[in-house]
Design a protein around this motif. Sequence first.
Motif, PDB file in Angstrom:
ATOM      1  N   ASP A   1       0.826  -1.204   0.000  1.00 34.06           N
ATOM      2  CA  ASP A   1       0.000   0.000   0.000  1.00 34.06           C
ATOM      3  C   ASP A   1       0.859   1.253   0.000  1.00 34.06           C
ATOM      4  OD1 ASP A   1      -2.296  -1.521  -0.004  1.00 34.06           O
ATOM      5  OD2 ASP A   1      -2.662  -1.317   2.149  1.00 34.06           O
ATOM      6  N   HIS A   2       1.945   1.213   0.757  1.00 40.95           N
ATOM      7  CA  HIS A   2       2.853   2.360   0.812  1.00 40.95           C
ATOM      8  C   HIS A   2       3.483   2.596  -0.561  1.00 40.95           C
ATOM      9  CE1 HIS A   2       5.643   5.269   2.423  1.00 40.95           C
ATOM     10  NE2 HIS A   2       6.636   4.595   1.888  1.00 40.95           N
ATOM     11  N   ASP A   3       3.892   1.530  -1.235  1.00 41.06           N
ATOM     12  CA  ASP A   3       4.487   1.662  -2.560  1.00 41.06           C
ATOM     13  C   ASP A   3       3.477   2.246  -3.551  1.00 41.06           C
ATOM     14  OD1 ASP A   3       6.843   0.634  -1.630  1.00 41.06           O
ATOM     15  OD2 ASP A   3       6.503  -1.391  -2.411  1.00 41.06           O
ATOM     16  N   LEU A   4       2.228   1.786  -3.474  1.00 37.55           N
ATOM     17  CA  LEU A   4       1.198   2.299  -4.366  1.00 37.55           C
ATOM     18  C   LEU A   4       0.937   3.778  -4.096  1.00 37.55           C
ATOM     19  CD1 LEU A   4      -0.897   1.783  -6.555  1.00 37.55           C
ATOM     20  CD2 LEU A   4      -2.500   1.143  -4.755  1.00 37.55           C
ATOM     21  N   ARG A   5       0.874   4.157  -2.837  1.00 35.10           N
ATOM     22  CA  ARG A   5       0.669   5.570  -2.499  1.00 35.10           C
ATOM     23  C   ARG A   5       1.821   6.423  -3.008  1.00 35.10           C
ATOM     24  NH1 ARG A   5      -0.710   4.199   3.443  1.00 35.10           N
ATOM     25  NH2 ARG A   5      -2.787   3.330   3.163  1.00 35.10           N
ATOM     26  N   THR A   6       3.030   5.923  -2.863  1.00 29.97           N
ATOM     27  CA  THR A   6       4.196   6.668  -3.327  1.00 29.97           C
ATOM     28  C   THR A   6       4.146   6.850  -4.840  1.00 29.97           C
ATOM     29  OG1 THR A   6       5.509   5.782  -1.513  1.00 29.97           O
ATOM     30  CG2 THR A   6       6.711   6.717  -3.371  1.00 29.97           C
ATOM     31  N   GLN A   7       3.793   5.805  -5.563  1.00 31.36           N
ATOM     32  CA  GLN A   7       3.708   5.893  -7.016  1.00 31.36           C
ATOM     33  C   GLN A   7       2.608   6.858  -7.452  1.00 31.36           C
ATOM     34  OE1 GLN A   7       3.203   1.825  -8.177  1.00 31.36           O
ATOM     35  NE2 GLN A   7       5.373   1.338  -7.944  1.00 31.36           N
ATOM     36  N   MET A   8       1.481   6.821  -6.777  1.00 33.14           N
ATOM     37  CA  MET A   8       0.382   7.724  -7.118  1.00 33.14           C
ATOM     38  C   MET A   8       0.768   9.178  -6.811  1.00 33.14           C
ATOM     39  SD  MET A   8      -1.876   5.940  -8.530  1.00 33.14           S
ATOM     40  CE  MET A   8      -3.234   7.074  -8.588  1.00 33.14           C
ATOM     41  N   LEU A   9       1.463   9.390  -5.715  1.00 40.51           N
ATOM     42  CA  LEU A   9       1.918  10.733  -5.366  1.00 40.51           C
ATOM     43  C   LEU A   9       2.897  11.267  -6.410  1.00 40.51           C
ATOM     44  CD1 LEU A   9       1.920  13.040  -3.291  1.00 40.51           C
ATOM     45  CD2 LEU A   9       3.827  11.895  -2.191  1.00 40.51           C
ATOM     46  N   LEU A  10       3.820  10.430  -6.835  1.00 42.77           N
ATOM     47  CA  LEU A  10       4.782  10.858  -7.855  1.00 42.77           C
ATOM     48  C   LEU A  10       4.090  11.139  -9.187  1.00 42.77           C
ATOM     49  CD1 LEU A  10       7.802   8.505  -7.092  1.00 42.77           C
ATOM     50  CD2 LEU A  10       7.638  10.958  -6.680  1.00 42.77           C
ATOM     51  N   LEU A  11       3.116  10.317  -9.553  1.00 42.02           N
ATOM     52  CA  LEU A  11       2.365  10.548 -10.784  1.00 42.02           C
ATOM     53  C   LEU A  11       1.605  11.865 -10.706  1.00 42.02           C
ATOM     54  CD1 LEU A  11       1.349   9.588 -13.535  1.00 42.02           C
ATOM     55  CD2 LEU A  11      -0.485   8.381 -12.333  1.00 42.02           C
ATOM     56  N   ALA A  12       0.960  12.121  -9.574  1.00 43.19           N
ATOM     57  CA  ALA A  12       0.235  13.379  -9.396  1.00 43.19           C
ATOM     58  C   ALA A  12       1.186  14.568  -9.470  1.00 43.19           C
ATOM     59  CB  ALA A  12      -0.514  13.364  -8.068  1.00 43.19           C
ATOM     60  N   LEU A  13       2.357  14.442  -8.870  1.00 43.30           N
ATOM     61  CA  LEU A  13       3.342  15.520  -8.893  1.00 43.30           C
ATOM     62  C   LEU A  13       3.795  15.812 -10.324  1.00 43.30           C
ATOM     63  CD1 LEU A  13       5.122  17.460  -7.263  1.00 43.30           C
ATOM     64  CD2 LEU A  13       6.811  15.637  -7.120  1.00 43.30           C
ATOM     65  N   VAL A  14       4.060  14.773 -11.087  1.00 42.75           N
ATOM     66  CA  VAL A  14       4.483  14.951 -12.480  1.00 42.75           C
ATOM     67  C   VAL A  14       3.381  15.644 -13.286  1.00 42.75           C
ATOM     68  CG1 VAL A  14       4.993  13.701 -14.622  1.00 42.75           C
ATOM     69  CG2 VAL A  14       6.165  13.083 -12.516  1.00 42.75           C
ATOM     70  N   LEU A  15       2.136  15.219 -13.099  1.00 46.18           N
ATOM     71  CA  LEU A  15       1.036  15.827 -13.842  1.00 46.18           C
ATOM     72  C   LEU A  15       0.838  17.293 -13.448  1.00 46.18           C
ATOM     73  CD1 LEU A  15      -1.560  12.917 -13.872  1.00 46.18           C
ATOM     74  CD2 LEU A  15      -0.146  13.747 -15.758  1.00 46.18           C
ATOM     75  N   ILE A  16       0.963  17.587 -12.163  1.00 43.65           N
ATOM     76  CA  ILE A  16       0.822  18.973 -11.710  1.00 43.65           C
ATOM     77  C   ILE A  16       1.933  19.842 -12.294  1.00 43.65           C
ATOM     78  CG2 ILE A  16       1.001  20.464  -9.678  1.00 43.65           C
ATOM     79  CD1 ILE A  16      -0.545  18.229  -8.167  1.00 43.65           C
ATOM     80  N   LEU A  17       3.165  19.340 -12.269  1.00 41.71           N
ATOM     81  CA  LEU A  17       4.280  20.113 -12.832  1.00 41.71           C
ATOM     82  C   LEU A  17       4.120  20.303 -14.339  1.00 41.71           C
ATOM     83  CD1 LEU A  17       7.313  18.672 -10.854  1.00 41.71           C
ATOM     84  CD2 LEU A  17       6.275  20.933 -10.634  1.00 41.71           C
ATOM     85  N   LEU A  18       3.637  19.292 -15.037  1.00 42.40           N
ATOM     86  CA  LEU A  18       3.406  19.399 -16.469  1.00 42.40           C
ATOM     87  C   LEU A  18       2.336  20.449 -16.766  1.00 42.40           C
ATOM     88  CD1 LEU A  18       4.134  18.182 -19.242  1.00 42.40           C
ATOM     89  CD2 LEU A  18       2.258  16.580 -18.897  1.00 42.40           C
TER      90      LEU A  18
END
Length: 66
Positions: free
Chosen positions: A13-30
Amino acid sequence: MTNPNDPRRDEQDHDLRTQMLLLALVLILLFAGGSAYVAYQHPALADPLTVGVATAAVLVAVFIRR
């Protein structure tokens, strides 16, 4: 039967949350980079973009608080 070498569910669950957070960060920066580029190239759109981003930020803040 569980294998003692299997990763625990909490770690998965922690790994999934981390991946989702990184994906959200990339999309926000884009999105932010694209908005900055459009505002730079077309200064007349800077005010509407500011209003749109502020509205989106308020909606996100309301959604996170729930």
